[in-house]
Motif scaffolding. Structure first.
Motif, PDB file in Angstrom:
ATOM      1  N   LYS A 398       0.837  -1.192   0.000  1.00 51.64           N
ATOM      2  CA  LYS A 398       0.000   0.000   0.000  1.00 51.64           C
ATOM      3  C   LYS A 398       0.879   1.252   0.000  1.00 51.64           C
ATOM      4  N   ARG A 399       0.605   2.148  -0.920  1.00 55.19           N
ATOM      5  CA  ARG A 399       1.371   3.386  -1.006  1.00 55.19           C
ATOM      6  C   ARG A 399       0.971   4.316   0.128  1.00 55.19           C
ATOM      7  N   LEU A 400       1.972   4.854   0.791  1.00 56.38           N
ATOM      8  CA  LEU A 400       1.734   5.772   1.892  1.00 56.38           C
ATOM      9  C   LEU A 400       2.140   7.179   1.480  1.00 56.38           C
ATOM     10  N   ALA A 401       1.711   8.145   2.298  1.00 57.32           N
ATOM     11  CA  ALA A 401       2.129   9.521   2.053  1.00 57.32           C
ATOM     12  C   ALA A 401       3.650   9.631   2.097  1.00 57.32           C
ATOM     13  N   LEU A 402       4.272   8.806   2.948  1.00 54.99           N
ATOM     14  CA  LEU A 402       5.730   8.804   3.034  1.00 54.99           C
ATOM     15  C   LEU A 402       6.346   8.416   1.698  1.00 54.99           C
ATOM     16  N   ASP A 403       5.791   7.393   1.033  1.00 56.59           N
ATOM     17  CA  ASP A 403       6.310   6.977  -0.273  1.00 56.59           C
ATOM     18  C   ASP A 403       6.214   8.119  -1.280  1.00 56.59           C
ATOM     19  N   ARG A 404       5.042   8.738  -1.344  1.00 62.97           N
ATOM     20  CA  ARG A 404       4.819   9.789  -2.345  1.00 62.97           C
ATOM     21  C   ARG A 404       5.754  10.965  -2.129  1.00 62.97           C
ATOM     22  N   GLU A 405       5.964  11.334  -0.867  1.00 63.14           N
ATOM     23  CA  GLU A 405       6.824  12.490  -0.599  1.00 63.14           C
ATOM     24  C   GLU A 405       8.288  12.164  -0.852  1.00 63.14           C
ATOM     25  N   ALA A 406       8.704  10.949  -0.484  1.00 63.10           N
ATOM     26  CA  ALA A 406      10.109  10.569  -0.658  1.00 63.10           C
ATOM     27  C   ALA A 406      10.464  10.420  -2.134  1.00 63.10           C
ATOM     28  N   GLU A 407       9.501   9.991  -2.965  1.00 59.73           N
ATOM     29  CA  GLU A 407       9.779   9.822  -4.389  1.00 59.73           C
ATOM     30  C   GLU A 407      10.112  11.142  -5.074  1.00 59.73           C
ATOM     31  N   GLN A 408       9.651  12.233  -4.512  1.00 60.58           N
ATOM     32  CA  GLN A 408       9.904  13.546  -5.107  1.00 60.58           C
ATOM     33  C   GLN A 408      11.241  14.146  -4.666  1.00 60.58           C
ATOM     34  N   LEU A 409      11.920  13.471  -3.741  1.00 59.82           N
ATOM     35  CA  LEU A 409      13.176  13.990  -3.205  1.00 59.82           C
ATOM     36  C   LEU A 409      14.361  13.249  -3.806  1.00 59.82           C
ATOM     37  N   ARG A 410      15.450  13.966  -3.986  1.00 58.20           N
ATOM     38  CA  ARG A 410      16.721  13.380  -4.393  1.00 58.20           C
ATOM     39  C   ARG A 410      17.835  14.099  -3.648  1.00 58.20           C
ATOM     40  N   ASP A 411      18.851  13.306  -3.247  1.00 57.12           N
ATOM     41  CA  ASP A 411      19.987  13.906  -2.542  1.00 57.12           C
ATOM     42  C   ASP A 411      19.538  14.606  -1.259  1.00 57.12           C
ATOM     43  N   HIS A 412      18.554  14.066  -0.591  1.00 56.59           N
ATOM     44  CA  HIS A 412      17.985  14.704   0.600  1.00 56.59           C
ATOM     45  C   HIS A 412      18.601  14.133   1.873  1.00 56.59           C
ATOM     46  N   VAL A 413      18.239  14.737   2.993  1.00 61.27           N
ATOM     47  CA  VAL A 413      18.674  14.288   4.319  1.00 61.27           C
ATOM     48  C   VAL A 413      17.475  13.681   5.033  1.00 61.27           C
ATOM     49  N   VAL A 414      17.651  12.476   5.562  1.00 59.29           N
ATOM     50  CA  VAL A 414      16.623  11.847   6.386  1.00 59.29           C
ATOM     51  C   VAL A 414      16.977  12.106   7.848  1.00 59.29           C
ATOM     52  N   ILE A 415      16.108  12.818   8.551  1.00 55.92           N
ATOM     53  CA  ILE A 415      16.329  13.139   9.959  1.00 55.92           C
ATOM     54  C   ILE A 415      15.502  12.175  10.801  1.00 55.92           C
ATOM     55  N   CYS A 416      16.161  11.430  11.646  1.00 52.97           N
ATOM     56  CA  CYS A 416      15.475  10.461  12.509  1.00 52.97           C
ATOM     57  C   CYS A 416      15.369  11.041  13.917  1.00 52.97           C
ATOM     58  N   GLY A 417      14.166  11.430  14.305  1.00 57.00           N
ATOM     59  CA  GLY A 417      13.933  12.025  15.617  1.00 57.00           C
ATOM     60  C   GLY A 417      13.684  13.514  15.502  1.00 57.00           C
ATOM     61  N   TYR A 418      12.615  13.972  16.170  1.00 58.88           N
ATOM     62  CA  TYR A 418      12.238  15.380  16.084  1.00 58.88           C
ATOM     63  C   TYR A 418      12.239  16.008  17.473  1.00 58.88           C
ATOM     64  N   GLY A 419      13.297  15.696  18.219  1.00 61.39           N
ATOM     65  CA  GLY A 419      13.502  16.386  19.482  1.00 61.39           C
ATOM     66  C   GLY A 419      14.184  17.719  19.233  1.00 61.39           C
ATOM     67  N   MET A 420      14.886  18.236  20.221  1.00 61.71           N
ATOM     68  CA  MET A 420      15.526  19.534  20.083  1.00 61.71           C
ATOM     69  C   MET A 420      16.543  19.530  18.940  1.00 61.71           C
ATOM     70  N   ASN A 421      17.377  18.475  18.866  1.00 55.86           N
ATOM     71  CA  ASN A 421      18.395  18.414  17.813  1.00 55.86           C
ATOM     72  C   ASN A 421      17.762  18.268  16.432  1.00 55.86           C
ATOM     73  N   GLY A 422      16.766  17.413  16.318  1.00 51.45           N
ATOM     74  CA  GLY A 422      16.106  17.216  15.035  1.00 51.45           C
ATOM     75  C   GLY A 422      15.392  18.461  14.548  1.00 51.45           C
ATOM     76  N   ARG A 423      14.713  19.162  15.465  1.00 45.76           N
ATOM     77  CA  ARG A 423      13.998  20.382  15.077  1.00 45.76           C
ATOM     78  C   ARG A 423      14.958  21.449  14.576  1.00 45.76           C
ATOM     79  N   ARG A 424      16.069  21.622  15.274  1.00 44.80           N
ATOM     80  CA  ARG A 424      17.022  22.665  14.877  1.00 44.80           C
ATOM     81  C   ARG A 424      17.702  22.329  13.557  1.00 44.80           C
ATOM     82  N   LEU A 425      18.009  21.061  13.342  1.00 43.78           N
ATOM     83  CA  LEU A 425      18.614  20.678  12.069  1.00 43.78           C
ATOM     84  C   LEU A 425      17.624  20.889  10.924  1.00 43.78           C
ATOM     85  N   ALA A 426      16.364  20.519  11.154  1.00 41.40           N
ATOM     86  CA  ALA A 426      15.349  20.715  10.120  1.00 41.40           C
ATOM     87  C   ALA A 426      15.199  22.196   9.779  1.00 41.40           C
ATOM     88  N   ARG A 427      15.204  23.034  10.783  1.00 41.32           N
ATOM     89  CA  ARG A 427      15.085  24.480  10.534  1.00 41.32           C
ATOM     90  C   ARG A 427      16.271  24.990   9.722  1.00 41.32           C
TER      91      ARG A 427
END
Length: 675
Positions: A398-427
């Motif tokens: 089953k295709r998920l929203a995650l699949d659809r969004e990831a297919e549009q990305l190339r050379d991207h960064v996958v951030i695992c965890g959205y605590g203080m460190n993850g939030r600041r890196l994402a920003r």
């Protein structure tokens, strides 16, 4: 009993406790278990080394009051507010679920409702002292499952207040029980309110005046007076000593002197509350336990299994994966120290018979003894559960929203965890227009971040299927912004297998865990204790005017000399991968000189790679040494990791050249090199 006898008893108890607790720690057991065993051995049902247990029990009352006072100090209202979702969500479901489960089973067995409810109160609690200490020692307190465990324990501790208040009502005659329950709740609310108001507005002013005198002794005396005085006042008003001390600690936790109060009271608490656990151990009748061993074993098994279900269920209900529920459930499977307080009060009120008292006491101690084994087994059980979950989900297409969004990305960064460190890196990535995607296991955090437009998805980073769906195969980097020694090695290994070229950056608290992450395939490992020490050292040296360049050189030298630091240095050449988007024609390849290869012993000049293929040897990693830009006379050895740089065509030519024996090169095997 004269003072000499009491002094002798204390010497015997503390001496035995010291020896047994030492053995327990060497066996990686909790010291609480050692104190309980001390009481069993020295008590009236053991070797009868204590002449009068009543004096010890009196001191134990002081100990439990100080224990609950310090637990109240650690239960700051600010911490509860920050963790309200876990405390009120998982905590309430666990306590209510356990009480209802015990109530249903015992009612079906024919036990009276008030007794069944009382046993539900006892089983619902877990050991804050043992679990928090074990998680802290294992470096798991700051992990996702560690925070869930802490949230549940905090709610359990808070529930002791109404539980203690309801015990006298449960002991009331049947006709008056409903009225007694309402009266007890009303009275407890009034007493709690009076204590909170007095402690909130009266004692902080008194403490502030004492602090101005600048006398440490006076401050300590004032703290002990407040803790024991509030406990005594609560007892005079119909509540328990322990409950009054607990409330006093909660109030002081919000004052500006809370941390200093904790520092001053800890020595007294540790000295006295050991006597509480020793006194509990004295109540265990070894002969009774031996006679009832089969029944006791069954009770322990039922309690552990039941608490695993009632602790794991709420975690699943909140949307966390099954492997997380397993970790939390195993950590909370025991009966807690608050159960001893409730059990003693229930015995005084006639809610429990002597035989059942002994049975539960022994069963509770055995669940505590099993706790270190259950917590240690948590990672293995979690890995097994995760593997089965991954196998079950792997067949779903089953295709998920995650699949659809990831297919549009190339050379991207996958951030695992959205605590203080993850939030600041994402920003930071967002502000620089760089593509990224976030994976987080807390469903509430995911929902909140999604409303803010963050490309975040719920997913267990330990699952290779989730990593694949996140586009790890065409990602430039994956950053593990979580510090979880349980899941990180497996998650890093999956990421490396799914994309051998991805840059894996992992965060860990202790340097001791860094080596396992590097072996799992991490490119960079950031150890918090090392980076914190380095920053402290740099700032200290800069205070004395040392040039920035000199400080940096000295820090680099220390890294090179320290084997522990070498283990977490980036793999040579890997940081240049960050420049691929600037230098698209430049590539880096790693070649390993395999055992038995004839390349071992050959000189670099004989290969003549630059002239024949256009590639160059950038560096050679030999054990913990890095040989940068080796000269023409450099000789290769087995196990060398050779870093080659050049265009893609040049690297292909270099590998093709190394598959054939170049003229004039001796000691090189015609077989393909290991890479």
């Amino acid at each position: 009993m004269n003072h000499a006898d009491l002094l002798r008893d204390l010497i015997v108890l503390y001496g035995m406790a010291m020896a047994i607790a030492y053995v327990m720690r060497r066996a990686r057991q909790s010291t609480v278990v050692g104190y309980l065993l001390t009481g069993v051995i020295a008590g009236p049902f053991g070797l009868r080394l204590i002449s009068d247990t009543s004096a010890v029990e009196l001191l134990a009352e002081v100990g439990v009051a100080l224990l609950l006072f310090t637990i109240g100090l650690e239960l700051s209202l600010g911490k509860l507010a920050r963790m309200k979702q876990l405390v009120l969500g998982a905590g309430s479901l666990q306590v209510v679920g356990t009480v209802l489960a015990v109530l249903g089973v015992l009612l079906a067995m024919g036990l009276a409702a008030r007794e069944a409810l009382f046993w539900g109160f006892l089983v619902a609690t877990s050991s804050t002292a043992i679990v928090i200490k074990l998680l802290h020692e294992r470096g798991e307190l700051d992990t996702v499952h560690g925070r869930v465990v802490l949230g549940v324990l905090l709610f359990q501790d808070l529930c002791v207040v109404p539980m203690m208040a309801l015990l006298p009502a449960l002991a009331a005659p049947g006709a008056a029980r409903a009225f007694a329950i309402l009266l007890a709740l009303g009275k407890s609310l009034a007493v709690v309110g009076a204590i909170l108001l007095g402690a909130r507005y009266l004692f902080p002013r008194l403490l502030r005046a004492i602090v101005l005198v600048r006398s440490r002794e006076l401050f300590v005396i004032a703290v002990i007076f407040f803790a024991l005085g509030t406990a005594w006042g609560a007892a005079r008003l119909g509540l328990s000593l322990a409950l009054g001390a607990f409330l006093a600690g909660i109030v002081l936790s919000e004052s500006e002197y809370g941390h200093q109060v904790m520092a001053e009271i800890l020595p007294f608490r540790d000295s006295f509350n050991s006597l509480f656990f020793i006194a509990v151990g004295m109540l265990i009748d070894v002969r009774f336990v031996a006679a009832k061993a089969p029944v006791l074993a069954g009770i322990v098994a039922v309690v552990l299994a039941g608490k695993i279900v009632t602790a794991g269920g709420p975690v699943l209900a909140l949307g966390f994966p099954l492997r997380m529920a397993a970790l939390v459930a195993l950590a909370l499977a025991q009966v807690g120290e608050f159960a001893f307080v409730l059990l003693g009060e229930g015995a005084r009120l006639g809610l429990v018979t002597p035989e059942r008292y002994q049975m539960f006491l022994a069963a509770a101690v055995l669940t505590m003894v099993a706790t270190p084994l259950l917590v240690a087994a948590g990672p293995r059980v979690s890995s097994w559960v995760a593997a089965r979950e991954g196998a079950r989900h792997a067949g779903r297409h089953k295709r998920l929203a995650l699949d659809r969004e990831a297919e549009q990305l190339r050379d991207h960064v996958v951030i695992c965890g959205y605590g203080m460190n993850g939030r600041r890196l994402a920003r930071l990535l967002r502000e620089n227009g760089l593509p990224y995607l976030v994976l987080e296991m807390n469903p509430r955090v995911v929902r909140a971040a999604r409303t803010e437009g963050e490309p975040i998805h719920f997913g267990d980073v330990g699952s290779p299927e989730i990593l694949r769906r996140a586009g790890i195969g065409h990602a430039r980097a994956i950053v593990f912004a979580i510090s979880d020694p349980v899941i990180l090695p497996r998650a890093i290994s999956h990421a490396r297998l799914l994309n051998p070229d991805v840059h894996i950056l992992a965060r860990i608290k202790r340097m001791a865990d860094a080596r396992e992450l590097r072996l799992a395939g991490a490119t960079d490992v950031v150890a918090e204790e090392l980076e914190a020490w380095m920053e402290i050292a740099v700032r200290t040296l800069r205070l004395y005017g040392m040039p920035r360049e000199a400080v940096a050189a000295q820090m680099a030298g220390l890294r090179g000399e320290d084997d522990e630091m070498q283990r977490i240095l980036p793999i040579p050449g890997q940081p240049l991968r960050h420049l691929w988007h600037l230098l698209p024609q430049v590539g880096i390849e790693l070649l390993v000189v395999a055992p038995g290869s004839r390349l071992a012993g050959a000189e670099l000049r004989a290969l003549d790679l630059r002239a024949r293929a256009g590639a160059a040897v950038l560096a050679v990693l030999r054990t913990s040494d890095v040989i940068h830009n080796p000269d023409a006379g450099f000789r290769f050895a087995e196990g060398d990791q050779v870093v080659l740089i050049g265009s893609r065509e040049q690297l292909d030519a270099a590998f093709a050249l190394l598959r054939e024996l170049p003229p004039g090169v001796h000691g090189y095997d015609r077989g393909a090199p290991s890479a």
